[in-house]
Write a protein that holds these residues in place. Structure first.
Motif, short mmCIF file in Angstrom:
data_model
loop_
_atom_site.label_atom_id
_atom_site.label_comp_id
_atom_site.label_asym_id
_atom_site.label_seq_id
_atom_site.Cartn_x
_atom_site.Cartn_y
_atom_site.Cartn_z
N LYS A 80 -1.67 5.39 2.38
CA LYS A 80 -0.55 4.43 2.39
C LYS A 80 0.01 4.19 0.99
CE LYS A 80 -3.21 1.24 4.20
NZ LYS A 80 -4.46 2.03 4.22
N SER A 81 -0.88 3.90 0.03
CA SER A 81 -0.40 3.65 -1.34
C SER A 81 0.19 4.91 -1.95
CB SER A 81 -1.54 3.12 -2.23
OG SER A 81 -2.00 1.87 -1.76
N THR A 82 -0.42 6.05 -1.65
CA THR A 82 0.11 7.32 -2.14
C THR A 82 1.54 7.51 -1.65
OG1 THR A 82 -2.12 8.28 -2.16
CG2 THR A 82 -0.27 9.81 -2.19
N PHE A 131 2.77 -4.06 -6.27
CA PHE A 131 1.60 -3.19 -6.36
C PHE A 131 0.37 -3.81 -5.71
CE2 PHE A 131 3.18 0.06 -9.23
CZ PHE A 131 4.26 -0.56 -9.83
N GLN A 132 -0.48 -2.96 -5.13
CA GLN A 132 -1.70 -3.43 -4.48
C GLN A 132 -2.62 -4.15 -5.46
OE1 GLN A 132 -3.71 -0.29 -2.33
NE2 GLN A 132 -5.07 -1.70 -1.28
N SER A 133 -2.61 -3.70 -6.72
CA SER A 133 -3.44 -4.39 -7.72
C SER A 133 -2.57 -5.16 -8.72
CB SER A 133 -4.35 -3.40 -8.44
OG SER A 133 -3.55 -2.37 -8.98
N ALA A 152 6.28 -3.04 -0.59
CA ALA A 152 5.21 -4.00 -0.86
C ALA A 152 3.87 -3.45 -0.37
CB ALA A 152 5.52 -5.33 -0.18
N ASP A 153 2.94 -3.28 -1.31
CA ASP A 153 1.64 -2.70 -0.96
C ASP A 153 0.62 -3.82 -0.77
OD1 ASP A 153 -0.06 0.27 -2.30
OD2 ASP A 153 -0.48 -0.99 -0.56
N GLU A 154 0.36 -4.16 0.47
CA GLU A 154 -0.57 -5.22 0.86
C GLU A 154 -0.26 -6.55 0.15
OE1 GLU A 154 -4.03 -4.34 2.47
OE2 GLU A 154 -3.98 -2.17 2.26
N SER A 157 -8.54 4.61 -3.60
CA SER A 157 -7.61 3.66 -2.98
C SER A 157 -8.11 2.23 -3.24
CB SER A 157 -7.53 3.92 -1.47
OG SER A 157 -8.66 3.38 -0.82
N GLY A 158 -7.21 1.24 -2.98
CA GLY A 158 -7.58 -0.16 -3.22
C GLY A 158 -8.82 -0.57 -2.44
N GLY A 159 -8.86 -0.19 -1.18
CA GLY A 159 -10.00 -0.54 -0.35
C GLY A 159 -11.27 0.21 -0.76
MG MG Z 1 -3.73 1.26 -0.83
#
Ligand code: MG
Ligand code: ATP
Ligand code: ATP
Ligand code: MG
Lengths: 226, 226
Positions: free
Chosen positions: A44-46, A89-91, A163-165, B141-143
């Motif tokens: 997903k993030s990729t 970003f997710q982070s 929007a990533d999470e 990945s984030g997870g």
């Molecule tokens: Mg991700």
């Protein structure tokens, strides 16, 4: 507005290849609000990074507003990232030495917006952080940092939000407020909105869910809200 | 095993004081599994950092296994952090240049454990990362990063686990696997477990929910599982 065809992303690590995306294709129309779901590590993030022009695919094509992104110059790509797209970003990717207000002003510096301080203050107020404007990331809770990242993505009035999470660190009530905001912006300003999420409540507020399994699209369905 | 009395944490920022904790008191017995819930910014991470001996309160007392933590030497505190407590950080706190395997070995270096490579591999396999052992954080990945942080917290066989939103970046299925693991360790090894979470599914698997509002305990109730 978004067309991807056979998008592939492979990471080469010595003798091993990691096939993060294995041929992803879909179209997204202007003003759609879409959820992207799937297991941890499913790509997903990729995918979102490719759509945000933050990375290039190993193979395949990505057309944004009819333009083949792979053919664009570095300057054109930078302009897209800064003006057209708002990325959460997710982070979070906040800068450690800047206050919340300075982080949110950053996209407006690029646009040389003279009202940027006021617009940044408004964006932070909209996500509930009016009392935290001068805090640096280390002085903010996890959910507050996440909301700074959201405000920063929205302040430049982008035509597309990725929007990533965005609600992963938020309690249910605050997550609802953020989703209300994203849905409102999508409806009022027709901002094309893609939200990577693992939360059913968030997906329920979108019109369509693209589900990824092991780097490929396993399902692409309209929701009850469509 | 944990007793806090009138715990206060105030951050001084120039002319403003931020009252992150305003007098928190509770007891937690050996082997309990407890959820800590509350709005973004309500003081959950601040409380967990105090319980993890990562920070000191402005006022109040914290007794861990009957010892007043505020009186302990730096060496004694370091020993507690490394041997007694397994901490899962809300933002993971992984070291950028280390592989997943090296990150999870770290707590065992302190314990001078000769089987540390094997134990780190097992810990990573238990959280589903046997194929990602040599990846650095930027290649995860984030997870997956979140699961490395979880494996690192568990590998040293701590007597208390403090987990700050350990499933925030995980899809539902993976989050369930992690909760299964935490519940199993709690039942089999009587590990005292405190989980900060905003997810009802996670809280439902604990025995007790402490709810925070604006730096104070607003509710402290047993769950259906108690
Ligand atoms: Mg991700
Ligand atoms: N170093 C600091 N200086 C000033 N204020 C701080 C600092 N650290 C935290 N705060 C403030 O203290 C309050 C509590 O923060 P904390 O991180 O404990 O919240 P939280 O309940 O974990 O929130 P979240 O669910 O968003 O992670 C927040 O309002 C935050 O802005
Ligand atoms: N730089 C890299 N080098 C090698 N492998 C990578 C790299 N970046 C990502 N990966 C791998 O690619 C896969 C897809 O990663 P991605 O971040 O897109 O997953 P995700 O769906 O966002 O997961 P999550 O829900 O956990 O955030 C993962 O298995 C990950 O380990
Ligand atoms: Mg927190």
């Amino acid at each position: 507005v978004v067309r991807v065809q056979d998008l592939v992303k492979t990471y080469h690590m010595g003798l091993i290849d990691v096939h993060a995306l294995r041929g992803v294709s879909f179209d997204i129309g202007k003003g759609e609000i879409v959820a992207i779901m799937g297991h941890s590590g499913s790509g997903k993030s990729t995918l979102l990074n490719l759509l945000g022009c933050l990375d290039a695919p190993t193979a395949g094509s990505y057309f944004l507003d009819g333009e083949l992104v792979g053919d664009l110059s570095d300057d054109a790509l930078a302009a897209i990232r800064n003006r057209k797209i708002g990325f959460v970003f997710q982070s979070f990717n906040l800068l450690a030495r800047m206050s919340a207000l300075e982080q949110v002003e950053m996209p407006l510096l690029y646009a040389r917006d003279r009202q940027r301080r006021q617009r940044a203050e408004e964006a932070l107020a909209v996500v509930g952080l009016e009392d935290r404007m001068h805090h640096k990331p280390s002085e903010l809770s996890g959910g507050q940092q996440q909301r700074v990242a959201i405000a920063r993505a929205l302040v430049g009035n982008p035509s597309m939000v990725l929007a990533d999470e965005p609600t992963g660190n938020l309690d249910t009530a605050t997550a609802n407020e953020i989703m209300e905001l994203l849905v409102l912006l999508n409806e009022e300003r027709r901002i094309t909105t893609l939200i990577v999420t693992h939360e059913a409540d968030v997906a329920a507020r979108t019109q369509r869910v693209i589900r990824m399994v092991d780097g490929a699209v396993a399902a692409d369905d309209l929701t009850a809200r469509a």
